[in-house]
Scaffold this motif. Structure first.
Motif, mmCIF file in Angstrom:
data_model
loop_
_atom_site.group_PDB
_atom_site.id
_atom_site.type_symbol
_atom_site.label_atom_id
_atom_site.label_comp_id
_atom_site.label_asym_id
_atom_site.label_seq_id
_atom_site.Cartn_x
_atom_site.Cartn_y
_atom_site.Cartn_z
ATOM 1 N N SER A 1 -30.085 -43.469 33.984
ATOM 2 C CA SER A 1 -29.573 -44.736 33.483
ATOM 3 C C SER A 1 -30.185 -44.962 32.103
ATOM 4 O O SER A 1 -31.401 -44.972 31.961
ATOM 5 N N VAL A 2 -29.335 -45.111 31.107
ATOM 6 C CA VAL A 2 -29.833 -45.296 29.745
ATOM 7 C C VAL A 2 -29.230 -46.547 29.121
ATOM 8 O O VAL A 2 -28.140 -46.982 29.477
ATOM 9 N N GLU A 3 -29.963 -47.086 28.184
ATOM 10 C CA GLU A 3 -29.497 -48.248 27.439
ATOM 11 C C GLU A 3 -29.236 -47.815 26.010
ATOM 12 O O GLU A 3 -30.024 -47.074 25.432
ATOM 13 N N SER B 1 -12.863 -40.867 21.389
ATOM 14 C CA SER B 1 -13.360 -39.595 20.868
ATOM 15 C C SER B 1 -14.780 -39.621 20.320
ATOM 16 O O SER B 1 -15.273 -38.588 19.886
ATOM 17 N N HIS B 2 -15.444 -40.768 20.331
ATOM 18 C CA HIS B 2 -16.787 -40.833 19.760
ATOM 19 C C HIS B 2 -17.747 -41.569 20.689
ATOM 20 O O HIS B 2 -17.379 -42.527 21.352
ATOM 21 N N LEU B 3 -18.978 -41.100 20.662
ATOM 22 C CA LEU B 3 -20.041 -41.714 21.444
ATOM 23 C C LEU B 3 -21.269 -41.850 20.554
ATOM 24 O O LEU B 3 -21.750 -40.864 20.002
ATOM 25 N N GLU B 4 -21.756 -43.064 20.364
ATOM 26 C CA GLU B 4 -23.015 -43.280 19.652
ATOM 27 C C GLU B 4 -24.140 -43.147 20.658
ATOM 28 O O GLU B 4 -24.047 -43.659 21.765
ATOM 29 N N LEU B 5 -25.223 -42.478 20.270
ATOM 30 C CA LEU B 5 -26.250 -42.150 21.244
ATOM 31 C C LEU B 5 -27.666 -42.683 21.018
ATOM 32 O O LEU B 5 -28.621 -42.048 21.435
ATOM 33 N N PRO B 6 -27.867 -43.841 20.428
ATOM 34 C CA PRO B 6 -29.224 -44.377 20.470
ATOM 35 C C PRO B 6 -29.484 -44.796 21.911
ATOM 36 O O PRO B 6 -28.647 -45.457 22.518
ATOM 37 N N MET B 7 -30.575 -44.342 22.521
ATOM 38 C CA MET B 7 -30.735 -44.681 23.935
ATOM 39 C C MET B 7 -32.181 -44.892 24.345
ATOM 40 O O MET B 7 -33.095 -44.328 23.785
ATOM 41 N N GLN B 8 -32.330 -45.728 25.343
ATOM 42 C CA GLN B 8 -33.599 -46.004 25.991
ATOM 43 C C GLN B 8 -33.370 -45.706 27.469
ATOM 44 O O GLN B 8 -32.494 -46.294 28.092
ATOM 45 N N VAL B 9 -34.128 -44.779 28.054
ATOM 46 C CA VAL B 9 -33.966 -44.435 29.469
ATOM 47 C C VAL B 9 -34.508 -45.579 30.311
ATOM 48 O O VAL B 9 -35.644 -45.998 30.143
#
Length: 89
Positions: A58-60, A68-76
């Motif tokens: 689970s990520v935030e 077609s696009h996914l931004e990936l800044p994440m906090q688990v």
């Protein structure tokens, strides 16, 4: 790999917790985290029944942009390993 975006977490928490829950959303209760935690538990149980080993995280932060696009800044927020031999969790 599967990505599942829960789009009605606030409504789910409102239904489960009633009027008091509706007032607490965003103050004390993180609706997305609560729904994701319950969903992870259900997925882990189903995966075991099917003999599937997996890593559920689970990520935030990630945002879907169109198809077609996914931004990936994440906090688990939470991670769980599902293994058939009873290890994990």
């Amino acid at each position: 790999m599967l990505l599942i975006e829960v789009t009605n977490a606030r409504e789910v928490v409102r239904k489960r917790m009633g009027k008091l829950g509706a007032r607490l959303i965003g103050r004390v209760v993180d609706a997305e985290a609560q729904v994701e935690k319950a969903l992870i538990q259900e997925l882990a149980n189903a995966f075991r029944e099917f003999g599937i080993e997996a890593r559920i995280i689970s990520v935030e932060g990630p945002q879907l942009i169109g198809r077609s696009h996914l931004e990936l800044p994440m906090q688990v927020r939470e991670e769980r390993r599902v293994q058939l031999n009873g290890e994990g969790d």
